[in-house]
Design an enzyme around this catalytic site. Sequence first.
Site, mmCIF file in Angstrom:
data_model
loop_
_atom_site.group_PDB
_atom_site.id
_atom_site.type_symbol
_atom_site.label_atom_id
_atom_site.label_comp_id
_atom_site.label_asym_id
_atom_site.label_seq_id
_atom_site.Cartn_x
_atom_site.Cartn_y
_atom_site.Cartn_z
ATOM 1 N N ASP A 86 59.147 21.804 40.016
ATOM 2 C CA ASP A 86 57.883 21.819 39.284
ATOM 3 C C ASP A 86 56.788 22.472 40.141
ATOM 4 O O ASP A 86 56.620 22.107 41.313
ATOM 5 C CB ASP A 86 57.506 20.360 38.970
ATOM 6 C CG ASP A 86 56.362 20.235 37.991
ATOM 7 O OD1 ASP A 86 56.502 20.734 36.860
ATOM 8 O OD2 ASP A 86 55.327 19.637 38.361
ATOM 9 N N GLU B 233 59.655 26.765 39.259
ATOM 10 C CA GLU B 233 58.691 26.983 38.172
ATOM 11 C C GLU B 233 57.450 27.618 38.760
ATOM 12 O O GLU B 233 56.733 27.008 39.556
ATOM 13 C CB GLU B 233 58.292 25.689 37.463
ATOM 14 C CG GLU B 233 57.420 26.003 36.258
ATOM 15 C CD GLU B 233 56.339 24.976 35.952
ATOM 16 O OE1 GLU B 233 55.823 24.982 34.830
ATOM 17 O OE2 GLU B 233 55.991 24.177 36.836
#
Length: 554
Positions: A214, A273
């Site tokens: 993330d 990401e």
Amino acid sequence: MPAPAASAAAHDWRDGVVYQIYPRSFADHDGDGTGDLPGIIDHLDHFGPDRLPIEAIWLSPIYPSPGRDLGYDVSDHTTVDPLLGTDQDFDRLVAGCHGRGIKVILDLVMNHTSDEHPWFLASKASREGPYADFYLWRDPSGWEENGTPLPPNNWVSFFGGPGWEWVPGRGQFYYHTFLVQQPELNWRNPAVEAAQWDMVRGWLDRGVDGFRLDVFNAYLKDPELRSNPVIEGNSPWARQDHRYDIDQPDFPELIERFRAIVDERPGRMTIGELFSRETELAAKYARDWHIVFDWSLMESRWTAAAYAASIDRRERSFGPDLWPTVALSNHDRERQATRLSASVGRDREPDRDAIAKAAAVVILGLRGTPFLYYGEEIGMVDVDIPRDEIVDPPALRAGPDFPWYDRSRCRTPMQWSSGPGAGFTTGRPWLRLGPDAADRNVESEVPDPDSVFGCYRRVLAFRATSAALRRGGMTRLESGAADVLAWTREAAAERLLVLVSFVGETRTVDLAGIAPGTSWTPRVGTRREPSAPSDHGRLELAPDEAVILESVER
Ligand code: TEU
């Protein structure tokens, strides 16, 4: 491609499709209205060889979380949220997936924790002790006359509002890129990095096959925490040049250290990401066995010109040696059937389904690892959520100076059947079901070759047999027909031509003009019977048709 690392198995995971599951919304086993891990186990046949043959499932966060950001605020990275199941359920899920040849990828949220994480509670309580420097604590830059402390710099939160939060007890501010309940970890503290790698090793020990990272390019901040330059933009976040709070020059070395931990085990997958928009940055952070999302396709309108530009930018940035990803949707963005069709004013049926099918060919036909968000395979669309049912915190803050897409709209429960609760739950769903659930669901689409599911199944089955599609190089061609995109995929003797029409009208492509001297035969496409070229090499594409053809010896 450069030679694979010694640790890599002959099988290359980058060839396979990754299916993203948002666990709260996939399938509810215990009837409490929220999806759970046993629910996923119940539905593993969905990924069978004659359904959706995929390489891996990526689970959005499954860890204990107060749920302020629905799992992206983690209070313990080492175990399973009781809302979703138990550690035993997780082990059963991994075993069930492995038994079917499916890998399990976890979503690692390592940029921040929940403010209820024990690390943060200890850090907040005292400037002494092992956790004192686990977060980005700073003294005020000064004081207002009335005694109000002034933040250390001008950084803001991506989720709206200030980035710094004052903690009177500690007499310092802490920084949060996201919610105030998501304090930023201090990755420049070696103890933080060591603790994270321990956690990563723990999941690898439990058989996890890889990780999605993330907002990974936000881990490191400028050591001096300098203020960002101010620029023009349509939100407080966009009005800063994020020179000092993301993308620090020493960040690539951090990825190398992370990948070295993962490489202690052979064949593991990692996907970063990118918390930035630039395709070139995605390529910069990509490594042989570490792929990175780039958002250019997600940012493009559904026109041949926009897709041509994005594809060319990707190919230019990644070059032939780096491997891109292909993602048209995820849990943060509009569903692709909704977004793509709306981008060209065709947001209604039958156009949405037709565009969803053509998009399936794009996702599975471009060079790169395809990512499929749950529900896209049946053409699920965004759902209107009344304000009092919004569960996405920043959406509640949205306004003229803070435009925000309510992510609740793309996170509604998977539509399995026309039965009560759409086959998702026997209880009251945590988020309302799509109003089309009675007609648009897995049960009704599986037997229907003309459905969006039928299209995915067909193209996935073909992809499984095609080295060119899975692994081949790619060259974009001028189709010679307005609104039609063309590209080739090639591996060894296999040569494919992909044609995608972006309009709801018939278009004729002169194949002899595109690739003189080659004969093509249609293999698979949006239609059950893909359109075939005439003897003279002219191919009439139906409205919104996409087709994959193979070159044959004359
Ligand atoms: O999202 C980061 C994020 O906000 C980006 O995906 C952003 O939408 C994109 O860069 C816009 O171009 C991740 C998670 O995916 C999200 O669900 C979390 O809320 C967030 O991090 C915080 O953990």
